[in-house]
Structures are given as structure tokens and as C-alpha cells.
Motif scaffolding. Structure first.
Motif, mmCIF file in Angstrom:
data_model
loop_
_atom_site.group_PDB
_atom_site.id
_atom_site.type_symbol
_atom_site.label_atom_id
_atom_site.label_comp_id
_atom_site.label_asym_id
_atom_site.label_seq_id
_atom_site.Cartn_x
_atom_site.Cartn_y
_atom_site.Cartn_z
ATOM 1 N N LYS A 15 0.809 -1.213 0.000
ATOM 2 C CA LYS A 15 0.000 0.000 0.000
ATOM 3 C C LYS A 15 0.847 1.270 0.000
ATOM 4 O O LYS A 15 1.858 1.353 0.691
ATOM 5 N N SER A 46 -6.962 -3.133 -8.813
ATOM 6 C CA SER A 46 -6.740 -2.935 -7.378
ATOM 7 C C SER A 46 -5.643 -1.907 -7.099
ATOM 8 O O SER A 46 -5.052 -1.898 -6.028
ATOM 9 N N SER A 90 -9.691 -2.836 -2.107
ATOM 10 C CA SER A 90 -8.807 -2.338 -3.173
ATOM 11 C C SER A 90 -9.590 -2.035 -4.438
ATOM 12 O O SER A 90 -9.328 -1.034 -5.117
ATOM 13 N N HIS A 123 -3.242 -0.185 -3.788
ATOM 14 C CA HIS A 123 -4.255 -0.380 -2.754
ATOM 15 C C HIS A 123 -4.139 -1.732 -2.051
ATOM 16 O O HIS A 123 -4.815 -1.952 -1.057
#
Length: 139
Positions: A15, A46, A90, A123
Motif C-alpha cells: 500500500k 486494485s 482495493s 491499494h
């Protein structure tokens, strides 16, 4: 008017936001174009792309924290979770943001504002290889 394409792969560490402005500028230089438009597209569901403040990293930290609270991993109504608790969050984060950006360029320079940079926004929690396609339209 001509078209040039460049495909790149970006390795994320999980992330966060990863600045790719230099990668786009490199592609622009390779294109040989002076004036036109570049389209940047990420081929995943995502992660996303965002134009954001690039001078003070705390602006991106705040954005990331806000999104984590807006779409928490422990949201009780998600059913698409077979790839883990960050799977559906995500996808939602990607849907709320963008998978492409378009930026004009002039005299061989991206026309970003003083404090703007282009970022791939991962994400997912684990590292991924993300494919980005840049298409330059110009002369």
C-alpha cells in the motif's frame, strides 16, 4: 501528428503512492515529441493513478489515511474477499479514483503544476508488479 507507446512495469512494496512522473517524462523524451498529450493507463483493478502534491509527502499520507477510513478492510458487507481482507476494499478504492490520466505537454515538458506529480496508488497490502501503458500523441 504521431503516436508513440511505451509500456512499463512498476514494482510496488504494498500500500502507498509511488511517484511515476520521471517515468512519464522519460517516455516523453523517447517519443521525440514537443507538443501534444500523453495518456497514462494502469492495467489493474486494485491500484489506481492520481495526480497529487509531490512536494510534501504528508499530503499523500493524509490522502491514504482518509481512504483507509472511507473504505476499511473490516467492512462487514463485502463478499468478494477470497484474495484476502484487502481484496474488495482495493477494488472500491480503484473505482473511486482513476485508472488513467491525461496530461498535455509543450516544448517537450509535461504541463503539470508546480507541486503536481503523477502517482501509482497501490491499494493492496502485498507487493505487486503493475503494468502501465503510456500513449503519446504529438508532434
Amino acid at each position: 501528428m504521431g503516436i508513440r507507446k511505451k509500456n512499463s512495469e512498476i514494482r510496488t512494496k504494498g500500500k502507498g503512492t509511488y511517484e511515476i512522473t520521471d517515468l512519464i517524462e522519460e517516455g516523453l523524451k523517447e517519443s521525440g515529441f514537443s507538443d501534444g498529450l500523453v495518456s497514462i493507463f494502469v492495467q489493474h483493478t486494485s491500484c489506481s493513478l492520481v495526480i497529487m502534491e509531490n512536494a510534501d509527502p504528508t499530503a499523500r499520507v493524509d490522502l491514504e489515511r482518509f481512504m483507509e477510513e472511507l473504505v476499511p478492510e473490516d467492512y462487514p458487507y463485502f463478499i468478494h474477499t477470497h484474495e484476502g481482507p484487502d481484496d474488495m476494499p482495493s477494488h472500491v478504492k480503484m473505482a473511486l479514483t482513476r485508472t488513467s490520466e491525461q496530461i498535455p505537454f509543450s516544448k517537450g515538458r509535461l504541463q503539470l503544476g508546480t507541486w503536481q506529480g503523477v502517482f501509482l496508488w497501490e491499494h493492496r497490502s502485498s507487493p505487486h508488479n503493475r503494468r502501465v501503458i503510456m500513449t503519446f500523441l504529438g508532434e
